[in-house]
Design a protein around this motif. Sequence first.
Motif, mmCIF file in Angstrom:
data_model
loop_
_atom_site.group_PDB
_atom_site.id
_atom_site.type_symbol
_atom_site.label_atom_id
_atom_site.label_comp_id
_atom_site.label_asym_id
_atom_site.label_seq_id
_atom_site.Cartn_x
_atom_site.Cartn_y
_atom_site.Cartn_z
ATOM 1 N N LYS A 11 -27.305 -17.375 -33.676
ATOM 2 C CA LYS A 11 -26.601 -18.641 -33.485
ATOM 3 C C LYS A 11 -25.091 -18.419 -33.443
ATOM 4 C CE LYS A 11 -29.829 -21.763 -35.856
ATOM 5 N NZ LYS A 11 -30.083 -22.488 -37.108
ATOM 6 N N GLY A 12 -24.622 -17.736 -34.459
ATOM 7 C CA GLY A 12 -23.183 -17.493 -34.553
ATOM 8 C C GLY A 12 -22.642 -16.787 -33.328
ATOM 9 N N ALA A 13 -23.377 -15.779 -32.881
ATOM 10 C CA ALA A 13 -22.922 -15.010 -31.734
ATOM 11 C C ALA A 13 -22.755 -15.908 -30.517
ATOM 12 C CB ALA A 13 -23.911 -13.884 -31.439
ATOM 13 N N VAL A 14 -23.716 -16.785 -30.301
ATOM 14 C CA VAL A 14 -23.647 -17.656 -29.135
ATOM 15 C C VAL A 14 -22.434 -18.585 -29.205
ATOM 16 C CG1 VAL A 14 -24.714 -19.678 -28.084
ATOM 17 C CG2 VAL A 14 -26.036 -17.597 -28.415
ATOM 18 N N GLN A 15 -22.181 -19.101 -30.378
ATOM 19 C CA GLN A 15 -21.027 -19.978 -30.506
ATOM 20 C C GLN A 15 -19.742 -19.252 -30.112
ATOM 21 O OE1 GLN A 15 -21.864 -21.103 -34.426
ATOM 22 N NE2 GLN A 15 -22.665 -23.138 -33.897
ATOM 23 N N ALA A 16 -19.582 -18.080 -30.691
ATOM 24 C CA ALA A 16 -18.392 -17.286 -30.375
ATOM 25 C C ALA A 16 -18.355 -16.954 -28.883
ATOM 26 C CB ALA A 16 -18.398 -16.000 -31.202
ATOM 27 N N LEU A 17 -19.516 -16.612 -28.372
ATOM 28 C CA LEU A 17 -19.604 -16.178 -26.982
ATOM 29 C C LEU A 17 -19.183 -17.276 -26.010
ATOM 30 C CD1 LEU A 17 -20.575 -14.101 -24.870
ATOM 31 C CD2 LEU A 17 -22.836 -15.163 -25.032
ATOM 32 N N VAL A 18 -19.740 -18.449 -26.203
ATOM 33 C CA VAL A 18 -19.477 -19.541 -25.275
ATOM 34 C C VAL A 18 -17.995 -19.926 -25.302
ATOM 35 C CG1 VAL A 18 -19.949 -21.969 -24.802
ATOM 36 C CG2 VAL A 18 -21.819 -20.393 -25.311
ATOM 37 N N GLU A 19 -17.430 -19.792 -26.475
ATOM 38 C CA GLU A 19 -16.015 -20.093 -26.590
ATOM 39 C C GLU A 19 -15.184 -19.087 -25.783
ATOM 40 O OE1 GLU A 19 -13.471 -20.930 -30.576
ATOM 41 O OE2 GLU A 19 -15.531 -21.708 -30.413
ATOM 42 N N ALA A 20 -15.520 -17.817 -25.975
ATOM 43 C CA ALA A 20 -14.736 -16.770 -25.310
ATOM 44 C C ALA A 20 -15.064 -16.647 -23.821
ATOM 45 C CB ALA A 20 -14.959 -15.436 -26.006
ATOM 46 N N HIS A 21 -16.325 -16.871 -23.495
ATOM 47 C CA HIS A 21 -16.754 -16.699 -22.100
ATOM 48 C C HIS A 21 -17.597 -17.880 -21.642
ATOM 49 C CE1 HIS A 21 -15.499 -12.469 -21.920
ATOM 50 N NE2 HIS A 21 -15.930 -12.384 -23.176
ATOM 51 N N PRO A 22 -16.951 -18.981 -21.339
ATOM 52 C CA PRO A 22 -17.709 -20.173 -20.938
ATOM 53 C C PRO A 22 -18.539 -19.937 -19.678
ATOM 54 C CG PRO A 22 -15.326 -20.607 -21.044
ATOM 55 C CD PRO A 22 -15.498 -19.162 -21.283
ATOM 56 N N ASP A 23 -18.179 -18.919 -18.930
ATOM 57 C CA ASP A 23 -18.883 -18.689 -17.672
ATOM 58 C C ASP A 23 -20.069 -17.737 -17.808
ATOM 59 O OD1 ASP A 23 -17.167 -16.646 -18.379
ATOM 60 O OD2 ASP A 23 -16.836 -16.032 -16.282
ATOM 61 N N VAL A 24 -20.416 -17.381 -19.019
ATOM 62 C CA VAL A 24 -21.543 -16.472 -19.191
ATOM 63 C C VAL A 24 -22.815 -17.179 -18.731
ATOM 64 C CG1 VAL A 24 -22.587 -16.919 -21.426
ATOM 65 C CG2 VAL A 24 -21.990 -14.583 -20.795
ATOM 66 N N ASP A 25 -23.687 -16.476 -18.057
ATOM 67 C CA ASP A 25 -24.926 -17.135 -17.612
ATOM 68 C C ASP A 25 -26.175 -16.317 -17.892
ATOM 69 O OD1 ASP A 25 -24.593 -15.143 -15.797
ATOM 70 O OD2 ASP A 25 -24.780 -16.406 -14.017
ATOM 71 N N GLY A 26 -25.989 -15.312 -18.722
ATOM 72 C CA GLY A 26 -27.163 -14.531 -19.112
ATOM 73 C C GLY A 26 -26.913 -13.890 -20.465
ATOM 74 N N ILE A 27 -27.925 -13.876 -21.311
ATOM 75 C CA ILE A 27 -27.766 -13.254 -22.619
ATOM 76 C C ILE A 27 -28.964 -12.361 -22.898
ATOM 77 C CG2 ILE A 27 -27.607 -13.638 -25.111
ATOM 78 C CD1 ILE A 27 -26.356 -16.341 -24.557
ATOM 79 N N PHE A 28 -28.662 -11.144 -23.272
ATOM 80 C CA PHE A 28 -29.713 -10.250 -23.721
ATOM 81 C C PHE A 28 -29.536 -10.065 -25.228
ATOM 82 C CE2 PHE A 28 -30.581 -5.562 -24.544
ATOM 83 C CZ PHE A 28 -31.894 -5.791 -24.924
#
Lengths: 333, 333
Positions: free
Chosen positions: B224-241
Amino acid sequence: MATIRDVAQRAGVSVATVSRVLNQNGYVNQDTEARVMKVIKELDYRPNTVARSLANRKTGTIALILPTIMNPFFSELSRAVEDSARSRGFTVIFCNSDDLDTREQTYIDVLRQKYIDGIIFASSSLGEEDLAVINENGIPLVVLDRALREGNCSVIRSKNAEGARKAVHHLLATGCRKVAHIAGPQELITAQERLRGYRDVVKDLDWFEESLILPGQFSITGGKGAVQALVEAHPDVDGIFAGNDLMAIGALKALHRMGIKVPEEVSLCGFDGIGATEWTEPELTTVAQLIYEMGARAALHLIDRVQGYTDQVEDLELDVHLIERGSTRRRKY
Amino acid sequence: MATIRDVAQRAGVSVATVSRVLNQNGYVNQDTEARVMKVIKELDYRPNTVARSLANRKTGTIALILPTIMNPFFSELSRAVEDSARSRGFTVIFCNSDDLDTREQTYIDVLRQKYIDGIIFASSSLGEEDLAVINENGIPLVVLDRALREGNCSVIRSKNAEGARKAVHHLLATGCRKVAHIAGPQELITAQERLRGYRDVVKDLDWFEESLILPGQFSITGGKGAVQALVEAHPDVDGIFAGNDLMAIGALKALHRMGIKVPEEVSLCGFDGIGATEWTEPELTTVAQLIYEMGARAALHLIDRVQGYTDQVEDLELDVHLIERGSTRRRKY
DNA sequence: TTGAAAGCGCTAACAC
DNA sequence: GTGTTAGCGCTTTCAA
């Protein structure tokens, strides 16, 4: 690996003395003790547990017999048991019975040959007679989720019927007008009691009929199947109380697949309080048992009995509490 | 409980003879044998395993040390271990280490004092030196998910890097243009390898940057935490492994909470293949390990070594395969 | 083919 | 305070 003899020899004392310092019993001179301790260190001596067990008929090992560790309820339970056992210097053997009585029987045979100090029995196909056999063997026993007439073993369980009532009341309180129950296998007392709790609440309501009770095997697929049958027979159902969380998860899947919205069209409530109820979307309302506490209490009490700190058998009924989550979050009346 | 002496006496033979018929070794007259067998039945005699263990230094018990049984991956693994052990007449002791090396160390001490026949080590904070100690004690060891230089113990693991590559390739193939990785704790070799696999695929792609790699502790909350940080830093991410399924589940929760649609806006892929990946909505695409097989192989091989059927140490790398499900089911190119 | 007896390593009663 | 010794229940030489 050094033996007690090596230590005795090197410290210039007898094995009895070494044994005394090891077990901190009997009188032993400070100096002698110090000398022995020193040698023990030097030799990195560790007493051989097996020899010890043979001599005093205690192994420092308890067994946990459960249906299957794959059910998260039992994962958490066994985690509690192991933690507690470890804190008391005990080791735990674990046994998946799949609720097969032949298997349970075999385990018990093996375990008593191994001088297991005690058994926690969380699997319930074995009859009271068989349990009596264990007792005759003098091996302390704690059973989970049963009501035993015969008093020689401790029982720990949750307030299943009460929990079920809470669940159904909650469903009604959030506006459900027709609540079904997905029941576990009726050989299991937990399943019986939860069904009873459901009945207690709904039996006199005008919409109630027996066909609102469906079998779900306490499994995901069972939950799915039950929902399919249910929706076909009672398209107007708007609340489901599942007898355990796995079935609730299965039910949720099935509802989703059928395009039925939870909680808007059907409210759903499970039982157990396993972590996975928070993994779904919506998260599942559930009647939570004190799973960890159940395991911890069972283990600690068992070990107390093993060590002779108590010979009281215990009969404990743990509280349950409703955790309200998205799967029932609807209008309130 | 009857002892071998009782049997001997009643059958009018020596304990040695009884022992022989018990263990089917040495010569013994047919008639004598029959007589002994009869008495054994009559007395319902069962050999005392502890005494036996003391005499021949074998306990018929193996231990399984794992991080925690609460992780479904290890539930399934231990189920496999116990099934396999049981099929060979062995019993299993289970130990939750929480990946604490002090705890692992303590376990090992206890276990060797208990004459445990072998250990399956699925927890990895212990250094090779410590493992060497076990080997010196002559106790067979199978480790999971490690690469050991020193050859005296068997290793079984999955093709982690390859699996990770499969995952990322799949995400790219389904149209992702910017794939992040939620990594496990880098002390664990599995986590390292999966990260490496991710790197292998993305390192030369123009969009790649280090900040697309986030730590997720192999846990739900970590995911959960990782996703929050991720979306903030990279709003354009469209895939997560995600490096394991628990983190993927956490990621899914977080995405949902943030109103980001899976798989429409972000595709998500996990690793492990635990059952719970089918409990979510959408169900999770994952790189499945042969979990049960891993446990079964480990146990059977260990027992083979314990029983001296083989002294070959094994170094096995199990296949992994991608299971495609809803969390990545998007347009294909 | 069978038995006597010496372990396996430790505990605990009993004697000194 | 400390030592001797007889178990705990079974396996396994070594003789017979």
